[in-house]
Design a protein around this motif. Structure first.
Motif, PDB file in Angstrom:
ATOM      1  N   CYS A 265       0.882  -1.277  -0.035  1.00  0.00           N
ATOM      2  CA  CYS A 265      -0.197  -0.189  -0.011  1.00  0.00           C
ATOM      3  C   CYS A 265       0.834   1.273   0.122  1.00  0.00           C
ATOM      4  O   CYS A 265       0.587   2.420  -0.650  1.00  0.00           O
ATOM      5  CB  CYS A 265      -0.929   0.076   1.081  1.00  0.00           C
ATOM      6  SG  CYS A 265      -2.082  -1.202   0.937  1.00  0.00           S
ATOM      7  N   VAL A 266       1.803   1.325   0.852  1.00  0.00           N
ATOM      8  CA  VAL A 266       2.755   2.422   0.720  1.00  0.00           C
ATOM      9  C   VAL A 266       3.482   2.742  -0.655  1.00  0.00           C
ATOM     10  O   VAL A 266       3.605   3.901  -1.171  1.00  0.00           O
ATOM     11  CB  VAL A 266       4.079   2.387   1.876  1.00  0.00           C
ATOM     12  CG1 VAL A 266       5.067   3.205   1.578  1.00  0.00           C
ATOM     13  CG2 VAL A 266       3.370   2.581   3.171  1.00  0.00           C
ATOM     14  N   LEU A 267       3.920   1.600  -1.067  1.00  0.00           N
ATOM     15  CA  LEU A 267       4.662   1.743  -2.478  1.00  0.00           C
ATOM     16  C   LEU A 267       3.773   2.056  -3.655  1.00  0.00           C
ATOM     17  O   LEU A 267       4.023   2.868  -4.452  1.00  0.00           O
ATOM     18  CB  LEU A 267       5.229   0.451  -2.637  1.00  0.00           C
ATOM     19  CG  LEU A 267       6.605  -0.019  -1.971  1.00  0.00           C
ATOM     20  CD1 LEU A 267       7.098  -1.469  -2.012  1.00  0.00           C
ATOM     21  CD2 LEU A 267       7.611   0.876  -1.995  1.00  0.00           C
ATOM     22  N   LEU A 268       2.300   1.780  -3.654  1.00  0.00           N
ATOM     23  CA  LEU A 268       1.596   2.054  -4.724  1.00  0.00           C
ATOM     24  C   LEU A 268       0.727   2.785  -4.690  1.00  0.00           C
ATOM     25  O   LEU A 268      -0.038   3.178  -5.793  1.00  0.00           O
ATOM     26  CB  LEU A 268       0.910   0.451  -5.047  1.00  0.00           C
ATOM     27  CG  LEU A 268       1.764  -0.457  -5.625  1.00  0.00           C
ATOM     28  CD1 LEU A 268       0.947  -1.856  -5.858  1.00  0.00           C
ATOM     29  CD2 LEU A 268       2.846  -0.390  -6.621  1.00  0.00           C
ATOM     30  N   GLN A 269       0.368   3.375  -3.392  1.00  0.00           N
ATOM     31  CA  GLN A 269      -0.751   4.320  -3.280  1.00  0.00           C
ATOM     32  C   GLN A 269      -0.623   5.553  -4.178  1.00  0.00           C
ATOM     33  O   GLN A 269      -1.567   5.952  -4.902  1.00  0.00           O
ATOM     34  CB  GLN A 269      -0.708   4.841  -1.824  1.00  0.00           C
ATOM     35  CG  GLN A 269      -2.015   5.628  -1.725  1.00  0.00           C
ATOM     36  CD  GLN A 269      -3.363   4.863  -1.786  1.00  0.00           C
ATOM     37  OE1 GLN A 269      -3.583   3.732  -1.164  1.00  0.00           O
ATOM     38  NE2 GLN A 269      -4.191   5.320  -2.577  1.00  0.00           N
ATOM     39  N   SER A 270       0.455   6.336  -4.113  1.00  0.00           N
ATOM     40  CA  SER A 270       0.687   7.545  -4.927  1.00  0.00           C
ATOM     41  C   SER A 270       0.854   7.060  -6.463  1.00  0.00           C
ATOM     42  O   SER A 270       0.232   7.919  -7.328  1.00  0.00           O
ATOM     43  CB  SER A 270       2.058   8.148  -4.582  1.00  0.00           C
ATOM     44  OG  SER A 270       2.109   8.674  -3.441  1.00  0.00           O
ATOM     45  N   ARG A 271       1.518   6.075  -6.788  1.00  0.00           N
ATOM     46  CA  ARG A 271       1.560   5.800  -8.179  1.00  0.00           C
ATOM     47  C   ARG A 271       0.361   5.330  -8.887  1.00  0.00           C
ATOM     48  O   ARG A 271      -0.298   5.879  -9.964  1.00  0.00           O
ATOM     49  CB  ARG A 271       2.318   4.563  -8.399  1.00  0.00           C
ATOM     50  CG  ARG A 271       2.663   3.937 -10.046  1.00  0.00           C
ATOM     51  CD  ARG A 271       3.222   2.974 -10.225  1.00  0.00           C
ATOM     52  NE  ARG A 271       5.019   3.254  -9.794  1.00  0.00           N
ATOM     53  CZ  ARG A 271       5.963   3.816 -10.261  1.00  0.00           C
ATOM     54  NH1 ARG A 271       5.408   4.292 -11.571  1.00  0.00           N
ATOM     55  NH2 ARG A 271       7.022   3.995  -9.819  1.00  0.00           N
ATOM     56  N   LEU A 272      -0.719   4.350  -8.107  1.00  0.00           N
ATOM     57  CA  LEU A 272      -2.000   4.184  -8.618  1.00  0.00           C
ATOM     58  C   LEU A 272      -2.879   5.417  -8.410  1.00  0.00           C
ATOM     59  O   LEU A 272      -3.961   5.749  -8.985  1.00  0.00           O
ATOM     60  CB  LEU A 272      -2.394   2.946  -8.172  1.00  0.00           C
ATOM     61  CG  LEU A 272      -1.621   1.685  -8.546  1.00  0.00           C
ATOM     62  CD1 LEU A 272      -2.027   0.483  -7.980  1.00  0.00           C
ATOM     63  CD2 LEU A 272      -1.394   1.564 -10.194  1.00  0.00           C
ATOM     64  N   GLY A 273      -2.919   5.773  -7.008  1.00  0.00           N
ATOM     65  CA  GLY A 273      -4.030   6.774  -6.696  1.00  0.00           C
ATOM     66  C   GLY A 273      -3.952   7.866  -7.217  1.00  0.00           C
ATOM     67  O   GLY A 273      -5.121   8.383  -7.543  1.00  0.00           O
ATOM     68  N   SER A 274      -2.880   8.715  -7.768  1.00  0.00           N
ATOM     69  CA  SER A 274      -2.725   9.902  -8.332  1.00  0.00           C
ATOM     70  C   SER A 274      -3.452   9.740  -9.977  1.00  0.00           C
ATOM     71  O   SER A 274      -3.846  10.867 -10.583  1.00  0.00           O
ATOM     72  CB  SER A 274      -1.355  10.349  -8.647  1.00  0.00           C
ATOM     73  OG  SER A 274      -0.629   9.265  -9.298  1.00  0.00           O
ATOM     74  N   THR A 275      -3.645   8.316 -10.352  1.00  0.00           N
ATOM     75  CA  THR A 275      -4.391   8.436 -11.760  1.00  0.00           C
ATOM     76  C   THR A 275      -5.845   8.328 -11.651  1.00  0.00           C
ATOM     77  O   THR A 275      -6.632   8.434 -12.583  1.00  0.00           O
ATOM     78  CB  THR A 275      -4.022   7.091 -12.263  1.00  0.00           C
ATOM     79  OG1 THR A 275      -4.484   6.028 -11.382  1.00  0.00           O
ATOM     80  CG2 THR A 275      -2.581   7.047 -12.386  1.00  0.00           C
ATOM     81  N   VAL A 276      -6.690   8.326 -10.255  1.00  0.00           N
ATOM     82  CA  VAL A 276      -7.989   8.259 -10.083  1.00  0.00           C
ATOM     83  C   VAL A 276      -8.449   9.405  -9.610  1.00  0.00           C
ATOM     84  O   VAL A 276      -8.480  10.034  -8.618  1.00  0.00           O
ATOM     85  CB  VAL A 276      -8.266   7.161  -9.262  1.00  0.00           C
ATOM     86  CG1 VAL A 276      -9.807   6.950  -9.047  1.00  0.00           C
ATOM     87  CG2 VAL A 276      -7.730   5.776  -9.569  1.00  0.00           C
ATOM     88  N   GLU A 277      -8.865  10.513 -10.406  1.00  0.00           N
ATOM     89  CA  GLU A 277      -9.245  12.060 -10.245  1.00  0.00           C
ATOM     90  C   GLU A 277     -10.537  12.198 -10.247  1.00  0.00           C
ATOM     91  O   GLU A 277     -11.256  12.795  -9.351  1.00  0.00           O
ATOM     92  CB  GLU A 277      -8.468  12.784 -11.112  1.00  0.00           C
ATOM     93  CG  GLU A 277      -7.029  12.880 -11.117  1.00  0.00           C
ATOM     94  CD  GLU A 277      -6.032  13.862 -11.835  1.00  0.00           C
ATOM     95  OE1 GLU A 277      -6.887  14.701 -12.376  1.00  0.00           O
ATOM     96  OE2 GLU A 277      -4.951  13.743 -12.086  1.00  0.00           O
ATOM     97  N   THR A 278     -11.334  11.668 -11.164  1.00  0.00           N
ATOM     98  CA  THR A 278     -12.746  12.038 -11.228  1.00  0.00           C
ATOM     99  C   THR A 278     -13.679  10.663 -10.882  1.00  0.00           C
ATOM    100  O   THR A 278     -13.140   9.927 -10.554  1.00  0.00           O
ATOM    101  CB  THR A 278     -13.069  12.120 -12.869  1.00  0.00           C
ATOM    102  OG1 THR A 278     -13.149  10.881 -13.283  1.00  0.00           O
ATOM    103  CG2 THR A 278     -12.196  13.253 -13.596  1.00  0.00           C
ATOM    104  N   PRO A 279     -14.998  11.209 -10.502  1.00  0.00           N
ATOM    105  CA  PRO A 279     -15.659  10.225  -9.886  1.00  0.00           C
ATOM    106  C   PRO A 279     -16.105   8.967 -10.940  1.00  0.00           C
ATOM    107  O   PRO A 279     -16.006   7.836 -10.427  1.00  0.00           O
ATOM    108  CB  PRO A 279     -17.239  10.927  -9.848  1.00  0.00           C
ATOM    109  CG  PRO A 279     -16.795  12.225  -9.493  1.00  0.00           C
ATOM    110  CD  PRO A 279     -15.492  12.563 -10.577  1.00  0.00           C
ATOM    111  N   ARG A 280     -15.918   9.332 -12.270  1.00  0.00           N
ATOM    112  CA  ARG A 280     -15.929   8.307 -13.258  1.00  0.00           C
ATOM    113  C   ARG A 280     -14.935   7.189 -13.065  1.00  0.00           C
ATOM    114  O   ARG A 280     -14.995   5.913 -13.401  1.00  0.00           O
ATOM    115  CB  ARG A 280     -16.114   9.029 -14.427  1.00  0.00           C
ATOM    116  CG  ARG A 280     -16.360   7.749 -15.743  1.00  0.00           C
ATOM    117  CD  ARG A 280     -16.800   8.354 -16.946  1.00  0.00           C
ATOM    118  NE  ARG A 280     -17.952   9.130 -17.007  1.00  0.00           N
ATOM    119  CZ  ARG A 280     -18.756   9.943 -17.942  1.00  0.00           C
ATOM    120  NH1 ARG A 280     -18.218  10.031 -18.971  1.00  0.00           N
ATOM    121  NH2 ARG A 280     -19.565  10.614 -17.779  1.00  0.00           N
ATOM    122  N   GLN A 281     -13.778   7.704 -12.777  1.00  0.00           N
ATOM    123  CA  GLN A 281     -12.358   6.845 -12.991  1.00  0.00           C
ATOM    124  C   GLN A 281     -12.364   6.182 -11.579  1.00  0.00           C
ATOM    125  O   GLN A 281     -12.072   5.053 -11.274  1.00  0.00           O
ATOM    126  CB  GLN A 281     -11.205   7.677 -12.716  1.00  0.00           C
ATOM    127  CG  GLN A 281     -11.029   8.453 -14.176  1.00  0.00           C
ATOM    128  CD  GLN A 281      -9.650   9.417 -14.290  1.00  0.00           C
ATOM    129  OE1 GLN A 281      -9.622  10.076 -13.239  1.00  0.00           O
ATOM    130  NE2 GLN A 281      -9.177   9.744 -15.244  1.00  0.00           N
TER     131      GLN A 281
END
Length: 429
Positions: A265-281
Motif C-alpha cells: 500500500c505504501v509503495l503503490l498508493q501514490s503511483r496508482l491513486g494519482s491516476t484516479v481523479e474523477t468520479p467516473r475513474q
C-alpha cells in the motif's frame, strides 16, 4: 520536494507549503496511532487488568457512540472553517488519549474511550474537509501522497510499539499512550503554523444541516464503500485466524502478511491513486478492486489445502493481490467521496462518509467470524463474490451521481474537488 512513485511531487507554488504541512501533520498523528493501537489491548488487559470481554464491550460502546459526531462536526467545519474545527478536535484527542493513563476501572475506561471516539470521529470529518480545501489543482495526486504517508506513519508507529511490547512494563505502555497524545498536539501545531485558515464557503439557500442524507447517489456510494470496507479486516482479522486455525503455515506468516500488506500500500498508493481523479475513474477503480478481491479470497482459502512450506508463499501471493485491490479501492473512495461532495458542504459529506465506514468496520468482525469463517472455504468464495458484486456497482453509481450534478462533473466539466482547488487558489493562496 515530496516526490511520488508516479513522478509527481509537491513542487514550489501556492499549494506546496500547506500541502506539505498537512502531510507532515497527518504522518505525525498516524505514527502516534500506530504506537497506541498496536499495544492498546495489552495495556488494558495486562496493566489495567480489565477482562478482555469488558474491554471489547467498552470499545463497542465507544465505537457506536462515536458515530454520532461525524455529521455535526462536519457541519461545524463547513460553518466555521475546517482548520478551526480540526484543531479543536486534535486538542480533544490529545486530552482524551492522555486520560487513558489514569483509568482504573471499566466505567472510567468506557467513558474515556467514548470521549476519545467522539473526538476521533469529529476529527475525521473536519480533517477531511480541510484536505478538500488544501487539495490544489491536482487533488487526487495530493490525496494519494497524503494516504501514502499516513500508511507509512502507521508502519513506523507499529515498529516503535514493538519495543514497548518487548519491555512489557507499565512505564513502557504509559510512554506509548503519552506519545500518541503528544502526536495530536504536534500535528495541531504544524497545521496551525503551516496551513492557512480557509474561511467557510458561501452556502446556497437550500442547504440544510442534513442535506447529505437526501443525496441518494452519495448515500448509495457510502453504503457500497462501507460494505467493501470488509476487505480491511479480511487481512487484519480473518486471514490471521484462518492461518493459525486452519493451515499448517508457521506462525511468522501472520506477521509477514501484515508487513507485506502495509508495504504494498505504501509503495503503490501514490503511483496508482494519482491516476484516479474523477468520479467516473473512481467507479472503474472500485470495479477493478472488487475483481482483485474476487481473486485474492479463494487464494487465501487455498492456504488450508497446501503443505506447510507452500502455505506461506500462497498467503503472500494472496495478500499482494489483495493489497493492490486495496489501493484501487481506497483511491476510488477518495475520488468519489470528495468528488461528489459540494464544495460548501465537504465537512458534512465527509462526516457521513466516515460514519458509514466506521459502522461497517464495527460490524465487520461479527460478519467475518460469524458467517465467513463458519462456512470455511464456501465462506471465502462467497466473500470474494460479494466484493466483486459491490465493485460492479461502482461505475453505475458513479454515473448516477454525475447525472445529478450538472456542470460539476462529466464532459468538459471540472470535478468538484478541482473546482475547490482552483477557486481557493484565486481567493486566498
Amino acid at each position: 520536494m515530496i516526490t511520488t512513485g508516479a513522478g509527481h511531487g509537491v513542487t514550489s507554488g501556492p499549494d506546496a507549503g500547506p500541502q506539505r504541512a498537512l502531510i507532515i501533520a497527518s504522518f505525525v498523528s498516524r505514527v502516534g496511532n500506530g504506537l497506541f493501537n498496536t499495544a492498546a489491548i495489552l495495556y488494558f488487559t495486562l496493566v489495567v487488568h480489565l477482562p478482555a470481554a469488558q474491554v471489547g464491550a467498552g470499545l463497542t460502546i465507544a465505537g457506536l457512540a462515536g458515530l454520532a459526531a461525524g455529521i455535526p462536526a462536519g457541519n461545524l467545519a463547513d460553518r466555521y472553517g475546517p482548520r478551526t474545527i480540526w484543531l479543536v478536535t486534535l486538542a480533544l484527542q490529545a486530552v482524551t488519549m492522555a486520560a487513558f493513563v489514569l483509568i482504573d476501572g471499566w466505567l472510567v475506561f468506557t467513558l474515556v474511550a467514548t470521549l476519545d471516539r467522539l473526538a476521533a470521529t469529529a476529527s475525521g470529518a473536519a480533517g477531511g474537509a480541510l484536505v478538500a480545501r488544501v487539495g490544489g489543482g491536482r487533488p487526487a495526486a495530493f490525496r494519494a501522497r497524503l494516504r501514502t504517508f499516513v500508511n507509512l506513519g502507521v508502519v513506523v508507529g507499529t515498529l516503535g510499539a514493538a519495543v514497548a511490547i518487548q519491555i512489557d512494563s507499565r512505564p513502557a505502555y504509559t510512554a506509548l499512550i503519552l506519545a500518541n497524545a503528544a502526536s495530536f498536539a504536534c500535528a495541531g501545531l504544524i497545521v496551525l503554523l503551516g496551513v492557512p485558515n480557509h474561511p467557510p464557503l458561501p452556502r446556497p439557500d437550500e442547504h440544510r444541516s442534513w442535506s447529505v442524507l437526501a443525496d441518494r447517489p452519495y448515500v448509495a456510494f457510502v453504503a457500497l464503500y462501507s460494505a467493501m470496507g470488509l476487505q480491511y479486516q479480511t487481512v487484519s482479522l480473518l486471514l490471521p485466524i484462518w492461518l493459525t486455525a486452519h493451515t499448517d503455515a508457521p506462525r511468522w506468516t501472520v506477521a509477514a502478511v501484515y508487513a507485506i500488506n502495509s508495504g504494498v500500500c505504501v509503495l503503490l498508493q501514490s503511483r496508482l491513486g494519482s491516476t484516479v481523479e474523477t468520479p467516473r475513474q473512481g467507479g472503474r477503480a472500485f470495479r477493478l478492486a472488487g475483481l482483485l478481491f474476487l481473486v485474492s479470497c479463494p487464494l487465501m482459502a487455498l492456504t488450508a489445502d497446501v503443505p506447510a512450506r507452500v502455505a506461506p508463499v500462497l498467503a503472500v501471493l494472496a495478500v499482494c493481490v489483495h493489497s493492490v485491490g486495496e489501493v484501487w479501492e481506497s483511491s476510488a473512495g477518495v475520488a468519489l467521496g470528495y468528488g461528489l461532495a459540494p464544495d460548501h458542504a465537504q465537512g458534512q459529506y465527509q462526516g457521513l462518509f466516515g460514519l458509514g465506514f466506521d459502522a461497517g468496520q464495527a460490524l465487520a468482525p461479527v460478519f467475518l467470524t460469524g458467517a465467513v469463517l463458519a462456512l470455511g472455504h464456501s465462506g471465502w468464495l462467497l466473500l470474494g463474490a460479494l466484493f466483486a458484486a459491490l465493485g460492479a456497482a461502482g461505475p453505475p453509481v458513479a454515473a448516477w451521481a454525475e447525472r445529478t450534478r450538472p456542470a460539476k462533473a462529466g464532459t468538459g466539466a471540472t470535478a468538484p474537488g478541482q473546482q475547490a482547488g482552483s477557486a481557493l487558489h484565486e481567493a486566498d493562496r
